[in-house]
Design a protein around this motif. Sequence first.
Motif, short mmCIF file in Angstrom:
data_model
loop_
_atom_site.label_atom_id
_atom_site.label_comp_id
_atom_site.label_asym_id
_atom_site.label_seq_id
_atom_site.Cartn_x
_atom_site.Cartn_y
_atom_site.Cartn_z
N LYS A 180 30.59 29.58 48.32
CA LYS A 180 30.45 30.76 47.46
C LYS A 180 31.37 30.72 46.24
N ILE A 181 32.58 30.12 46.41
CA ILE A 181 33.56 30.06 45.33
C ILE A 181 33.96 28.59 45.13
N ASP A 204 29.77 38.04 51.40
CA ASP A 204 28.89 38.28 50.25
C ASP A 204 29.32 39.52 49.46
N ILE A 207 32.12 38.45 47.26
CA ILE A 207 31.62 37.62 46.16
C ILE A 207 30.99 38.49 45.07
N ARG A 208 30.29 39.53 45.47
CA ARG A 208 29.70 40.45 44.49
C ARG A 208 30.78 41.15 43.68
N ILE A 210 33.78 40.03 43.10
CA ILE A 210 34.39 39.02 42.21
C ILE A 210 33.55 38.89 40.94
N ASN A 211 32.24 38.81 41.09
CA ASN A 211 31.35 38.68 39.93
C ASN A 211 31.42 39.90 39.02
N GLU A 214 34.69 39.79 37.09
CA GLU A 214 34.68 38.79 36.02
C GLU A 214 33.85 39.25 34.83
N ILE A 215 32.76 39.97 35.10
CA ILE A 215 31.93 40.50 34.01
C ILE A 215 32.69 41.58 33.24
N SER A 220 38.33 34.78 34.96
CA SER A 220 38.17 34.40 36.36
C SER A 220 39.14 35.18 37.26
#
Length: 248
Positions: A180-181, A204, A207-208, A210-211, A214-215, A220
């Motif tokens: 995932k990373i 998961d 991970i969502r 994290i995304n 970052e947006i 990062s």
Amino acid sequence: MSQLKTLSKLLQQEKFIETQQKLQEKNLPKGITVLLHGFPGTGKTEVVMQLAKSTDRKIMKVDISQVKSKWFGDSEKIVKKIFTDYKSFAKDCEQTPILLFNEADAIISKRKEVDSSNVAQTENALQNILLEELENFEGILMATTNLAENLDSTFERRFLFKVNFQKPSSEVRAKIWKSKIATLRSWQYNNLAEKFSFSGGQIDNIIRKINIEEIIHGSSVNFDRVEQFCREESFSTQPSTIGFINIK
């Protein structure tokens, strides 16, 4: 995994037809019924989707919560209609489709004591109808539940396959993190896997986040921030104080 591999081969059209013919010749029920049970977020529903995809079968998904109508008597009609609709749906499909009962514990939990309660009577009547339908079922039914221990024992023999999904081991969790990373070091994947006993679904979620981070910030996420997300994921990891404290 052994059961899932068997199911994957069984649902290949040629083997499926051969199996049903042989069972029918031996006067045995030819329906394939599967209960996928275990810890939340371990991929039960996803496995059904992947089995359908790999064997080119369509899925008729049933929202169990909608079956339990507040109007007494309606629920029983709805359960019967599910199986009638499935038979009609199967006629329009090139291959026998999968009937998916997601979170099936809502309808196959332990029976309630019959008393003056309309709810108890309705739920027991629902189970009787479902048991009857499963007894005569000739298609493919897959049901998922996080609460197998709460299921009524009368349903046990109605499910031909009972597949238990457990939390991934630390080694498997490390592999999930790595898949995932891509920016962490090996020791960091192992560290996350050992410190946080997460399911794939929980990973998961992180991970969502994290995304999203970052947006929003355009940079990062570092390892410390990933750990923070992990600590926030489980209710049990949040420190709490119960009782009185002295204020000076």
